[in-house]
Each structure stands twice: as C-alpha cells, then as structure tokens.
Design a protein around this motif. Structure first.
Motif, PDB file in Angstrom:
ATOM      1  N   GLY A 217     -27.026  88.980  63.656  1.00 53.58           N
ATOM      2  CA  GLY A 217     -26.469  89.201  62.325  1.00 53.58           C
ATOM      3  C   GLY A 217     -26.369  90.646  61.890  1.00 53.58           C
ATOM      4  N   ALA A 218     -26.717  91.585  62.763  1.00 52.23           N
ATOM      5  CA  ALA A 218     -26.749  92.997  62.363  1.00 52.23           C
ATOM      6  C   ALA A 218     -25.402  93.685  62.504  1.00 52.23           C
ATOM      7  CB  ALA A 218     -27.793  93.755  63.181  1.00 52.23           C
ATOM      8  N   GLY A 219     -24.445  93.041  63.156  1.00 47.61           N
ATOM      9  CA  GLY A 219     -23.148  93.667  63.378  1.00 47.61           C
ATOM     10  C   GLY A 219     -23.252  94.853  64.325  1.00 47.61           C
ATOM     11  N   VAL A 220     -22.255  95.720  64.286  1.00 51.44           N
ATOM     12  CA  VAL A 220     -22.261  96.903  65.149  1.00 51.44           C
ATOM     13  C   VAL A 220     -23.438  97.817  64.808  1.00 51.44           C
ATOM     14  CG1 VAL A 220     -20.926  98.937  65.859  1.00 51.44           C
ATOM     15  CG2 VAL A 220     -19.754  96.783  65.417  1.00 51.44           C
ATOM     16  N   ALA A 221     -23.946  97.716  63.577  1.00 53.33           N
ATOM     17  CA  ALA A 221     -25.092  98.541  63.165  1.00 53.33           C
ATOM     18  C   ALA A 221     -26.343  98.243  63.973  1.00 53.33           C
ATOM     19  CB  ALA A 221     -25.372  98.332  61.675  1.00 53.33           C
ATOM     20  N   GLY A 222     -26.380  97.079  64.625  1.00 55.72           N
ATOM     21  CA  GLY A 222     -27.543  96.747  65.437  1.00 55.72           C
ATOM     22  C   GLY A 222     -27.504  97.340  66.829  1.00 55.72           C
ATOM     23  N   MET A 223     -26.355  97.926  67.207  1.00 58.43           N
ATOM     24  CA  MET A 223     -26.183  98.416  68.564  1.00 58.43           C
ATOM     25  C   MET A 223     -26.916  99.728  68.877  1.00 58.43           C
ATOM     26  SD  MET A 223     -24.709  96.105  70.197  1.00 58.43           S
ATOM     27  CE  MET A 223     -24.536  97.072  71.693  1.00 58.43           C
ATOM     28  N   PRO A 224     -27.056 100.675  67.923  1.00 56.37           N
ATOM     29  CA  PRO A 224     -27.787 101.901  68.273  1.00 56.37           C
ATOM     30  C   PRO A 224     -29.209 101.633  68.750  1.00 56.37           C
ATOM     31  CG  PRO A 224     -26.562 102.215  66.245  1.00 56.37           C
ATOM     32  CD  PRO A 224     -26.458 100.759  66.580  1.00 56.37           C
ATOM     33  N   GLY A 225     -29.933 100.761  68.040  1.00 56.69           N
ATOM     34  CA  GLY A 225     -31.294 100.435  68.453  1.00 56.69           C
ATOM     35  C   GLY A 225     -31.326  99.746  69.800  1.00 56.69           C
ATOM     36  N   LEU A 226     -30.345  98.871  70.045  1.00 53.76           N
ATOM     37  CA  LEU A 226     -30.307  98.158  71.312  1.00 53.76           C
ATOM     38  C   LEU A 226     -29.976  99.113  72.456  1.00 53.76           C
ATOM     39  CD1 LEU A 226     -30.460  95.524  72.860  1.00 53.76           C
ATOM     40  CD2 LEU A 226     -28.041  95.148  72.352  1.00 53.76           C
ATOM     41  N   ALA A 227     -28.961  99.962  72.268  1.00 57.94           N
ATOM     42  CA  ALA A 227     -28.572 100.903  73.322  1.00 57.94           C
ATOM     43  C   ALA A 227     -29.718 101.854  73.658  1.00 57.94           C
ATOM     44  CB  ALA A 227     -27.334 101.694  72.883  1.00 57.94           C
ATOM     45  N   THR A 228     -30.428 102.319  72.638  1.00 58.76           N
ATOM     46  CA  THR A 228     -31.580 103.192  72.867  1.00 58.76           C
ATOM     47  C   THR A 228     -32.660 102.465  73.651  1.00 58.76           C
ATOM     48  OG1 THR A 228     -31.120 104.373  70.804  1.00 58.76           O
ATOM     49  CG2 THR A 228     -33.316 104.640  71.753  1.00 58.76           C
TER      50      THR A 228
END
Length: 459
Positions: free
Chosen positions: A113-124
C-alpha cells in the motif's frame, strides 16, 4: 537434438566445454525460456502489492515497466558474473540467476500500500542485503556442514508453499484489496484464462520434448494471453506506445532510504537465499556431472549471488539468486557447459536494454500470470521435496522437519500470533520477520539439526 551430436559424455560433464555455436545458441536461449516468466513475476507482484501495478488506482506503468526491464537486464548481468567469474567471484558453472521469489514474503509486507514511495526503502534494503550476502561467501564453506539436504530442502519447499496463496490470488484476478474488491474477481473468465495456461503448460511439458518441453510455462502463458486478448478483450496495449525502444538503467532510480525493518529482513533472507544456492549448486554438479560441488564453487556462487543482488539494487531491481528450474534443466539435458548459459545471459542483457519489451510484458493480465505462477510456485515446492528425497527419514529428522514446518507455515498464516512483542519499532520489525514464515523455519531447522542428538532417534 541428441547429446551425442553436441559432444562426448566427458565433454558434456565439463563446465568449460563449449558446444558448436549452432547448438550452443539455441541451448542458451532454452535456459532463458525456462526462467523468463519466473524472472519478471516478482517485480509485477511487488508493484501490485505496493499499489502502483497494472490495474491499480494509482498505477504507475512507466515505473513498473522499468522494474520489469531491470529484472531482465540484471538477471543477465548476474548470470554473467556467475558463469564467467571474476577472481574468486562466480561458481563458473551453468548457474542461471534471476529475480528471487524467496524474498517476496519480506518485500510484500514491506511495500504493501505504500506506492512508489515504498521503493526507496526496498531498493536500499536490496543493496545492503546483497552486500551482506556477498560477505557470507567468506564463511559459507565453514558452515556448509550445518546445511544438509534436510535444511536446504525444507527452505526451498517453504518458498513454494508460502507463495501458492499469491498464485491463487493472481489466477482469481490479482492480489491486493483493490483487485479483490472488483466484482470480476474470482469470476469464470479469470479462471478460464488461468486454466488455459495450466492445461497448455502441462500438455506441452508431457507430450513434447527438448526445447518445447523446457519452454512449457512460456508457451502456456502465450496461450493464456491469446485467450485473454481474442476471447475476452482484456489485453491493453495503450501504454506500449509510450515506451522507448532503448533505455539505460538509472543509478539509484528510487533514491536511498534506510528502513531498518527492511534491511534486517533482507539480510536474514540473504542467508536463506545463500542456503538455497548451496542446494542449487550441489544439484547442478550432482545432476550434470555426477559429483559433489567443491568448496570453491559454492563460495564463488555465493559471492556472485550477493554481488549480483547489490548491483541490481543500485539500479532499482530486486534481489537475484540461482534459479532452481534451470538446475533441473541441466540435469534433464545433461549439458554442464557454463558457456551455453553465458550465451543465454547475453540474450537477457540485450532484451533488458529495451523498455518496449518490458511494456509488452506488462500487458499480461493477472489471471494469465496467475496460471503460470501456480505451476512455477508448485515446481519450487516440488524441487524442495526432491532435495528432501536425499534425507534419511529417521525420528530425529522427522521431528526437526515437523517443528520447523509448523512454525514456518503457522506464523505466516497468523502473523499477529506474537503480540507480546509489542508495538515498538523493534517489536514490529521482529513480528514482520517472523511473519514471513521462511526465517523462523530456517532458523529452527538449522538450530535443531545442530543441537539434537543422533543417539536414540535413528529408527
């Protein structure tokens, strides 16, 4: 194509042997066909869970296309690292790398549910987890004794079992509350597409041989895709025209953001992935050459796993690992040439440089993809069972398996069972990690295998 026309039995068991190019090229593409659908699926699932996948109210198709493109590109890059090698890095075996399903139980709740905003934490988390995975290469030979088929087989089995729910959701119309709230979710049209994929896949797998048999899942997906397009009109090409024919990867596409829950989860799952790789490398050497894997091969493969994941994370791709279905392909063909797989990896890299290809992949409806992943996730579970066939099933091993499996599946199905951990950040992090199911199962299996005595439980 008979093996005798490719090389002698001794040559076929040699990883350094190169068949004639007229044969090596189709054999390399065959490896790509066997893994292609599995490789792109995690990116589609993660985007769907985050809420920006195809069909979501906040869909971000260019971002999803980019993730698919990077999945293809860095599967090729990671495979080249494995097959060609760099110093101690790389198993120098016919190991095909691809986007890992094993990390999904951590990635899905991390971005839900975080949208694209959830991707920085995941990519890191992917980058840091990859570096941690790389460091495991320095120790993997020393802990190999703690990773018998009982442990590696259980982990691979758990990966398949825990993902089956996702496969069913996709076949019914897609995962996530947005898709599941649609009146068409679970409808007959969705299951018609999914069953088309399953039926065609099984028919091709068992009634054809060679290249077609190895590419059965891909052929099944094509059949389901045609039914979705011509039978139900559910294939949307409107976004394809906006995708470029050529595109380069963007470093730190999603930025840099440390989320310790994701970082810890990725590092722990890196250990699980390393265990899976030990099993895959052993499966390749045993199935293709009739021997045990050397410590150098396992160490090099672990280094390459971690480095491939870290590089992929820098460019916004998901974790990479060795692909079990290609291990089975090596055993089936009896061809151990790493150079055959290198050719397949080059093909992946070329495809991964085209956003247009990713855009076409993104037109696959969820139910079609669901039919494919039901087969693929089931095959992952079956690969785990195959690894467990080498286990001597005495009372001791049965107890270890039973307790580990129960906690793994149970905590995944009831993620709030340990409320005593509290609502602090640390408590939520531990709860999320336990709720993956894989981590508790792996830890319990390893610990019990090390501490339980053999005496008195051998019958």
């Amino acid at each position: 194509m008979s093996n005798s026309s490719i090389g002698t039995p001794e040559q076929l068991r040699d990883p350094n042997y190169t068949p004639p190019l007229t044969q090596a090229i189709p054999l390399g593409i065959q490896h790509v066909m066997a893994m292609f659908a599995s490789n792109i699926t995690p990116a589609i699932i993660v985007a769907g869970a985050a809420g920006f996948g195809f069909g979501s109210p906040n869909a971000d198709i260019p971002t999803l296309n980019y993730m698919i493109q990077m999945s293809i590109l860095f599967a090729g890059v990671a495979t080249l690292i494995q097959t060609i090698g760099m110093g101690p890095i790389g198993g120098r075996l016919p190991i095909v790398q691809g986007t890992s399903f094993a990390f999904l139980p951590v990635m899905i709740p991390a971005v839900a549910g975080a949208g694209v905003a959830g991707m920085p934490g995941l990519a890191t988390g992917v980058v840091i987890g990859g570096l941690f995975h790389f460091c495991l290469g320095f120790f993997i030979r020393r802990i190999r004794f703690a990773l018998p088929p009982l442990v590696t087989g259980l982990i691979v089995l758990m990966i398949g079992l825990l993902l089956i729910k996702v496969g069913i959701q996709y076949a019914a119309g897609g995962a996530g509350s947005f898709n599941m709230s649609k009146p068409t979710w679970g409808g007959g049209a969705n299951w018609t597409m999914a069953f088309t994929v399953i039926i065609v896949t099984l028919a091709v797998k068992f009634f054809f041989k060679g290249f077609l048999s190895a590419a059965a899942v891909l052929i099944g997906l094509v059949a389901g895709y045609l039914v979705a397009h011509f039978g139900f009109g559910l294939v949307d090409f409107s976004k394809v025209g906006f995708a470029a024919n050529f595109g380069v990867p963007v470093p730190f596409k999603f930025g840099w953001e440390i989320n310790w829950a994701i970082v810890i989860g990725m590092c722990l799952m890196a250990f699980v992935s390393a265990v899976e790789t030990v099993g895959d490398v052993s499966g390749i050497t045993k199935g293709g050459a009739g021997r045990e894997a050397t410590n150098e091969e396992i160490t090099g493969a672990t280094f390459a796993d971690g480095l491939g994941t870290a590089i992929a994370g820098v460019f916004g791709a998901l974790p990479n690992t060795s692909f079990s279905q290609n291990v089975g392909l090596v055993a089936m063909t009896g061809i151990m040439s790493r150079h055959v797989v290198t050719i397949g990896a080059i093909f992946l890299v070329l495809c991964g440089l085209s956003p247009k290809i990713a855009a076409y992949v993104n037109t696959i409806p969820y139910p079609v993809l669901g039919g494919g992943v039901i087969v693929m996730f089931g095959m992952v579970a079956a690969a785990g069972i195959n690894m467990l066939s080498d286990v001597h099933w005495n009372k001791r091993n049965m107890i270890i398996f039973a307790v580990s499996l129960t906690f793994g599946i149970g905590l995944q199905q009831v993620p709030d069972a340990m409320r005593f951990l509290g609502e602090s950040n640390a408590g939520k992090t531990v709860s999320m990690l336990l709720g993956t199911g894989l981590l508790p199962a792996a830890i319990i299996a390893i610990v019990l295998n090390l501490i339980l005595p053999h005496e008195g439980l051998e019958d």
